[in-house]
Design a protein around this motif. Structure first.
Motif, PDB file in Angstrom:
ATOM      1  N   PHE A  58      44.524  39.601  47.233  1.00 22.49           N
ATOM      2  CA  PHE A  58      43.904  41.061  45.999  1.00 22.49           C
ATOM      3  C   PHE A  58      42.927  40.644  44.934  1.00 22.49           C
ATOM      4  N   VAL A  59      43.239  41.060  43.944  1.00 20.69           N
ATOM      5  CA  VAL A  59      42.898  41.044  42.082  1.00 20.69           C
ATOM      6  C   VAL A  59      42.800  39.416  42.110  1.00 20.69           C
ATOM      7  N   PRO A  60      43.694  39.381  41.943  1.00 23.47           N
ATOM      8  CA  PRO A  60      44.535  38.013  40.807  1.00 23.47           C
ATOM      9  C   PRO A  60      43.924  37.028  42.101  1.00 23.47           C
ATOM     10  N   LEU A  63      40.319  36.280  41.309  1.00 19.23           N
ATOM     11  CA  LEU A  63      39.827  36.049  40.031  1.00 19.23           C
ATOM     12  C   LEU A  63      39.909  34.628  39.411  1.00 19.23           C
ATOM     13  N   GLY A  98      30.840  54.672  28.431  1.00 18.43           N
ATOM     14  CA  GLY A  98      31.825  55.725  28.049  1.00 18.43           C
ATOM     15  C   GLY A  98      32.838  54.741  29.831  1.00 18.43           C
ATOM     16  N   LEU A 100      35.020  51.598  30.713  1.00 20.88           N
ATOM     17  CA  LEU A 100      35.942  50.465  30.321  1.00 20.88           C
ATOM     18  C   LEU A 100      36.145  49.495  31.619  1.00 20.88           C
ATOM     19  N   ASP A 102      36.327  46.955  33.819  1.00 17.63           N
ATOM     20  CA  ASP A 102      35.414  45.624  34.036  1.00 17.63           C
ATOM     21  C   ASP A 102      35.382  44.610  34.997  1.00 17.63           C
ATOM     22  N   ILE A 103      36.976  44.869  35.825  1.00 16.47           N
ATOM     23  CA  ILE A 103      36.825  43.768  36.975  1.00 16.47           C
ATOM     24  C   ILE A 103      35.746  43.347  37.536  1.00 16.47           C
ATOM     25  N   ASN A 106      33.191  42.155  35.911  1.00 12.19           N
ATOM     26  CA  ASN A 106      33.031  40.439  36.479  1.00 12.19           C
ATOM     27  C   ASN A 106      32.777  39.649  37.002  1.00 12.19           C
ATOM     28  N   ASN A 125      30.835  49.691  28.170  1.00 10.06           N
ATOM     29  CA  ASN A 125      29.800  50.816  27.563  1.00 10.06           C
ATOM     30  C   ASN A 125      28.896  50.561  26.729  1.00 10.06           C
ATOM     31  N   THR A 150      33.327  59.009  37.863  1.00  8.79           N
ATOM     32  CA  THR A 150      32.385  60.071  38.185  1.00  8.79           C
ATOM     33  C   THR A 150      31.926  60.432  37.507  1.00  8.79           C
ATOM     34  N   THR A 151      32.621  60.637  35.923  1.00  8.35           N
ATOM     35  CA  THR A 151      32.018  60.871  34.815  1.00  8.35           C
ATOM     36  C   THR A 151      30.895  59.939  34.287  1.00  8.35           C
TER      37      THR A 151
END
Ligand code: B12
Lengths: 212, 337
Positions: A58-60, A63, A98, A100, A102-103, A106, A125, A150-151
């Motif tokens: 998973f993410v940890p 990283l 717009g 934020l 970043d995982i 990175n 951003n 999506t925005t």
């Protein structure tokens, strides 16, 4: 002579200390630094990517593996520069205006470094102007954009249009990614490539600069 | 029955006249009243107006106080950035606990100390005056991993699990103490339900979740119950790998995102827990048409069974067509559990 399988294992398990230790020993033993990267570290990160897809990592875990790889790279990079090896390319990467998140960005940045690229991380951003500046002032060959909302996806198109306006679109390849992005969207906005994961991002970048 | 009675009866397992309706709106509610999102986050009167007008316009059974993840962290002294049209955000590059040693001297802020938490309490008091008899009032706290990520930086916290487990436990303990103080004040100010948002929990696997996150989520849930509140747990993202743990927390409502299938949740959680969700907020609610919405929410209801509350998987996006949200609401208004 160090056991290089240990380098692979250290990256896969995110053990930064061992990764650096084995790298040091290997370099002292005269092993080609590029071989360490291409034959041990890159395959290790491929395995990490595979485990992520298979819900074993998973993410940890992603990283810490990326950090182990970067730690070893820090020892290797000066040697490559000293002997005149050029980076395979220069990538300006950022999360679009717009947005934020970043995982993912990175991780892509780390793996691109592992793949031999020089990476200019513009952060989150990031306005179209900043991407253009990176192309002009830092001679980036590739602009890599990430978006998780999506925005904020339309900011990718705005940035591509701004690159065209600034007259630099022809100089760079544009790669995009992030959870809501699809190949279809990449085609629609005229990006040069899309990948759904970080391992794929490296292959894409290599193809973009003609080294794969 | 009033909307408030409907939700409370449903949670208590008693018969109700129709399905309760509790979708999360934030930026959508701000836009509905033409407010800048900055004001929605920082001025409780704007938030309350946006929520009540949205609840009235669409027939929701509740109002909430959530606007962004940064209320508690801001009061702790973390660097936050305000935007006119986006949620308040933490500045990760300047995280409060970049230096772990700072945790030792960090004090739990007073929720009534005039900061952003206080603003949420004022919203609850105003709700209590305006709609307290009629609607469910929901407060909000961040869960242990979400708040720890806000204070430490999410990228760094993810590695702390491996680098410094003792620090993570100390940080989570601090967070729980703060969130329970905040929850206590919210319940005093009139909250019937406390929403617990623990978004970052979807980023870790079952190993880290069960070992680190679950015990603190459990403390938080038990603590809120002891204060007389009810708990709605919301974890954004894909929670498939941690559903089993989530089911053992004893939450009153488990609010699932679209990436966590309701069938699977029901299988793992048994027939009793009330599930809420989990229509895809973007592909269906925002980008679909009213028929797509009706079909999708009917399918959610089928998968979840009678212990179900109507809502989307996550926040209703700001630019969702009103007719789509109306279709979602009409389903609740016209169906029994
Ligand atoms: C963590 C998170 C946050 C954190 C971000 C912290 C940080 N520093 O990144 C915080 C709490 C700040 C946050 C805030 C918000 N979030 Co958020 N968040 C998430 C979450 C849970 C995980 C995202 C993540 O990191 N995934 C893990 C990484 C590894 O995956 P990834 O980013 O997709 O990257 C991989 C690939 O996509 C690819 N890739 C990525 N970039 C690139 C680039 C290139 C060039 C290439 C080739 C490939 C590539 O490679 C990566 C590795 O394999 C998701 C839900 C989810 N589980 O997806 C929601 C989610 C993305 N967030 C969402 C929302 C709505 C928000 C908010 C608006 C909520 C709010 N009202 O507060 C704000 C917006 C803030 C802003 N302006 O950006 C929605 C987006 C919905 C949508 N489609 O628009 C999601 C999907 C949750 C949901 N279901 O609603 N969020």
């Amino acid at each position: 002579m160090p056991d290089l399988k240990q380098l692979y294992d250290a990256v896969v398990s995110g053990d930064a200390k061992t990764a650096q230790l084995i790298t040091k020993e290997a370099l002292a033993a005269g092993i080609d630094p590029l071989k360490l990267v291409n034959e041990h570290m890159v395959p290790a990160m491929d395995e990490v990517g595979r485990r992520f897809e298979a819900n074993e990592y998973f993410v940890p875990e992603l990283l810490i593996s990326a950090r182990a790889m970067k730690g070893a790279l820090e020892l290797i990079r000066p040697l490559l520069i000293a002997r005149g090896d050029k980076p395979v390319g220069r990538v300006a990467i950022g999360t679009v205006k717009g947005d934020l998140h970043d995982i993912g960005k990175n991780l892509v940045a780390s793996l691109l470094e592992g793949g031999g690229f020089e990476v200019l991380d513009l952060g989150v951003n990031v306005s179209p102007e900043k991407f253009i500046e990176a192309v002009n002032a830092k001679q980036a060959d590739i602009v890599a954009m990430s978006a998780l909302l999506t925005t904020t996806m339309p900011a990718m198109k705005t940035t591509i249009d701004a690159l065209t306006q600034a007259g630099v679109r022809g100089k760079v390849k544009v790669l995009i990614g992030g959870a809501p992005i699809t190949q279809k969207y990449a085609d629609e906005i005229g990006a040069d490539g899309y990948s759904e994961n970080a391992v794929g991002a490296v292959a894409l970048a290599k193809k973009a600069v003609g080294v794969a | 029955m009033t909307r408030r009675e409907r939700v409370l009866a449903h949670l208590a397992g008693q018969p109700v006249d129709r399905l309760p309706l509790m979708p999360i709106t934030m930026m959508f509610a701000g836009s509905l009243i033409g407010a800048r999102y900055r004001d929605y986050c920082t001025d409780y009167r704007v938030l309350v107006e946006g929520q009540i007008r949205t609840a009235e316009a669409f027939g929701f059974d509740y109002v909430n106080t959530m606007s962004d993840p940064a209320r508690e962290a801001a009061d702790c002294g973390a660097a936050v950035e305000y935007f006119d049209h986006q949620p308040v955000a933490l500045v990760e590059g300047q995280s409060l606990l970049a230096d772990k040693a700072r945790l030792l001297s960090l004090k739990v802020p007073d929720p009534r100390g005039g900061g952003r938490m206080h603003n949420a309490l004022k919203a609850l008091e105003l709700y209590q005056q305006r709609v307290g008899k009629e609607m469910i009032i929901e407060g909000w706290v961040e869960g242990p991993i979400a708040e720890a990520a806000d204070l430490r930086g999410i990228n760094t916290l993810m590695m702390d699990f491996y680098d410094d487990p003792a620090f993570v436990r100390d940080l989570f303990a601090f967070v729980i103490e703060m969130e329970l103080r905040f929850a206590r004040e919210q319940i005093k100010a009139g909250a019937d339900i406390i929403g617990v948002g623990d978004a970052a929990a979807s980023l870790v696997g079952p190993g880290i979740y069960n070992e680190f996150v679950w015990p603190y989520e459990k403390q938080l849930v038990d603590g809120i119950h002891a204060l007389g509140g009810r708990v709605r747990l919301h974890i954004c993202g894909n929670t498939r790998q941690i559903l089993e743990g989530m089911s053992r927390l004893g939450c009153d409502i488990i609010d699932l995102d679209s990436l966590a299938p309701l069938t699977e949740a029901r299988q793992k959680m048994g027939p009793d827990p009330v599930l809420l969700g989990n229509l895809n907020p973007v592909t269906i609610l925002r980008n679909g048409n009213p028929d797509d919405v009706t079909r999708a929410i009917a399918e959610c209801h089928r998968q979840a069974g009678p212990r179900f509350i109507v809502g989307a998987g996550c926040e209703v996006p700001r630019d969702t067509p009103h007719e789509n949200l109306r279709a979602l609401c009409a389903y609740a208004h016209s169906h029994r559990p």
